[in-house]
Write a protein that holds these residues in place. Structure first.
Motif, mmCIF file in Angstrom:
data_model
loop_
_atom_site.group_PDB
_atom_site.id
_atom_site.type_symbol
_atom_site.label_atom_id
_atom_site.label_comp_id
_atom_site.label_asym_id
_atom_site.label_seq_id
_atom_site.Cartn_x
_atom_site.Cartn_y
_atom_site.Cartn_z
ATOM 1 N N TRP A 41 0.855 -1.322 -0.059
ATOM 2 C CA TRP A 41 0.194 -0.044 0.017
ATOM 3 C C TRP A 41 0.841 1.168 0.180
ATOM 4 O O TRP A 41 0.469 2.047 -0.480
ATOM 5 C CB TRP A 41 -0.980 0.169 1.294
ATOM 6 C CG TRP A 41 -1.878 -1.143 1.338
ATOM 7 C CD1 TRP A 41 -2.556 -1.564 0.082
ATOM 8 C CD2 TRP A 41 -2.337 -1.659 2.436
ATOM 9 N NE1 TRP A 41 -3.458 -2.641 0.669
ATOM 10 C CE2 TRP A 41 -3.186 -2.627 1.987
ATOM 11 C CE3 TRP A 41 -2.100 -1.435 3.778
ATOM 12 C CZ2 TRP A 41 -4.060 -3.438 2.763
ATOM 13 C CZ3 TRP A 41 -3.106 -2.388 4.534
ATOM 14 C CH2 TRP A 41 -3.656 -3.257 4.284
ATOM 15 N N ASN A 54 -11.933 0.446 6.483
ATOM 16 C CA ASN A 54 -10.630 0.923 6.099
ATOM 17 C C ASN A 54 -10.203 1.747 7.283
ATOM 18 O O ASN A 54 -10.327 2.861 7.215
ATOM 19 C CB ASN A 54 -10.752 1.675 4.675
ATOM 20 C CG ASN A 54 -9.273 2.203 4.417
ATOM 21 O OD1 ASN A 54 -8.315 1.899 4.729
ATOM 22 N ND2 ASN A 54 -9.417 3.069 3.457
ATOM 23 N N CYS A 61 -4.453 1.986 0.069
ATOM 24 C CA CYS A 61 -5.568 1.502 0.753
ATOM 25 C C CYS A 61 -7.045 1.982 0.301
ATOM 26 O O CYS A 61 -8.150 1.338 0.186
ATOM 27 C CB CYS A 61 -5.536 1.793 2.343
ATOM 28 S SG CYS A 61 -4.589 0.980 3.252
ATOM 29 N N ARG A 92 -7.489 2.383 -2.982
ATOM 30 C CA ARG A 92 -7.701 1.737 -4.206
ATOM 31 C C ARG A 92 -8.212 0.400 -3.854
ATOM 32 O O ARG A 92 -9.235 -0.129 -4.589
ATOM 33 C CB ARG A 92 -6.333 1.393 -4.958
ATOM 34 C CG ARG A 92 -6.571 1.072 -6.398
ATOM 35 C CD ARG A 92 -6.274 -0.581 -6.228
ATOM 36 N NE ARG A 92 -5.134 -0.985 -5.523
ATOM 37 C CZ ARG A 92 -4.873 -2.106 -4.825
ATOM 38 N NH1 ARG A 92 -6.068 -2.938 -4.871
ATOM 39 N NH2 ARG A 92 -3.908 -2.277 -4.308
ATOM 40 N N GLU A 93 -7.615 -0.308 -2.754
ATOM 41 C CA GLU A 93 -8.232 -1.560 -2.257
ATOM 42 C C GLU A 93 -9.778 -1.506 -1.928
ATOM 43 O O GLU A 93 -10.588 -2.151 -2.297
ATOM 44 C CB GLU A 93 -7.345 -2.176 -1.178
ATOM 45 C CG GLU A 93 -7.597 -3.606 -1.030
ATOM 46 C CD GLU A 93 -6.842 -4.482 -0.404
ATOM 47 O OE1 GLU A 93 -6.804 -5.332 0.343
ATOM 48 O OE2 GLU A 93 -5.679 -4.088 -0.734
ATOM 49 N N ASP A 119 -11.884 -1.247 -4.940
ATOM 50 C CA ASP A 119 -11.950 -2.708 -5.446
ATOM 51 C C ASP A 119 -12.943 -3.490 -4.670
ATOM 52 O O ASP A 119 -13.771 -4.462 -5.222
ATOM 53 C CB ASP A 119 -10.984 -3.339 -5.685
ATOM 54 C CG ASP A 119 -9.793 -2.457 -6.723
ATOM 55 O OD1 ASP A 119 -10.435 -1.653 -7.396
ATOM 56 O OD2 ASP A 119 -8.515 -2.628 -6.778
#
Length: 304
Positions: A58, A278, A292, A294-295, A298
């Motif tokens: 990350w 998150n 983080c 971006r994840e 997703d």
């Protein structure tokens, strides 16, 4: 969709979601300038964050973003600054360290040119970028995540997750800083003391120099301690003597949202809705923010 939490994790996540075409609102208990993120020193480095391999990935993803943002420091608040991590050896770091451009061994530690983020400027820039993408920030406190009226709810509440989730695994690690007039220091410096709670670092920011610091576990006090402040100045002045005479501008305290491991996962809410956690970034929230985010995006909208 609604992102709960208006610090660097919440705003960065909201930006990526809005720029992917989602209608996003951020609900924050306080404005960004009142969050722990606003107090952060802003040096990119995976500090007090687990699990190491994921945090490293990350962090590297975020590093790439910050390197691009550093081309517009006045706008984004991001600059690339040389400095030294005293007492750190390459063997102590994860595989991510081998992918940090210019990270090199020097006498007593490691040197590199790393992003330094002026957090008040950066948080304001994130909000403007979110608004340009059609998002909005509302000062609004949430007491029940399941009651948030959105198909997708993203929980970026940091230490607030302790009571909101509730998650007792989230604990405060108190950090105290002293802000002084910069006597001409142009490079950052860190040195972790192995005694409990103490460290030495200074980070140049526009118009000021941030001196630290502490890492006091399970301490909820937001009041600056005069003796702690004096000790911070003394430790920094032992490295750069000119700091001893610098005029003190302010004292700051922030509570890092520590957790044994970052919680970044998708859960179900009633009615087929989704909750994405998150939080728990410890002292590395700025460092891993974009990776983080971006994840989180997703997880919220997985590819078919």
């Amino acid at each position: 969709m609604i992102v709960v939490g208006g610090g660097v994790a919440g705003l960065t996540t909201a930006v990526l979601l809005a720029e992917s075409g989602r209608r996003v609102r951020v609900w924050a208990r306080e404005p960004a300038e009142g969050t722990t993120s606003a107090v952060a020193g802003g040096l990119w480095w995976p500090y007090r964050i687990e699990p190491g391999p994921l945090a490293g990935a990350w962090a590297l993803e975020s590093l790439g973003v910050y390197e691009e943002l550093a081309a517009r420091p006045g706008e984004t608040g991001v600059r690339l600054v040389e400095g030294v991590h005293d007492g750190v050896r390459p063997a102590e770091l994860g595989a991510w360290a081998g992918r940090v451009p210019g990270l090199r061994a020097v006498a007593g530690g490691l040197a590199a040119r790393l992003p330094v983020v002026d957090m008040p400027v950066h948080l304001a820039w994130l909000r403007r970028r979110l608004e340009r993408a059609g998002g909005a920030v509302e000062v609004r406190e949430v007491t029940d995540l399941a009651a948030v009226p959105a198909t997708v709810v993203v929980n970026c509440t940091g230490l607030g997750a302790r009571s909101l989730v509730p998650d007792p695994a989230v604990r405060p690690v108190r950090g105290q800083l002293v802000v002084v007039e910069n006597p001409g220091v142009t490079s950052w410096f860190t040195s972790v003391d192995h005694s409990p709670g103490a460290s030495t670092y200074f980070i140049p920011q526009p118009g000021r120099l941030l001196l630290g610091g502490t890492a006091e576990e399970d301490d909820w006090s937001l009041e600056p301690d005069p003796a702690t402040a004096a000790a911070i100045v003394a430790r920094c002045a032992a490295v750069r003597p000119e700091i001893a005479g610098a005029r003190i501008l302010a004292h700051r305290v922030g509570l890092r949202p520590a957790r044994a491991a970052v919680r970044l996962e998708r859960r179900s809410l009633p009615g087929g809705r989704a909750l994405i956690h998150n939080y728990g970034h410890g002292g590395g929230g700025v460092t891993v923010a974009w990776g983080c985010a971006r994840e989180t995006r997703d997880l919220a909208f997985p590819a078919p």
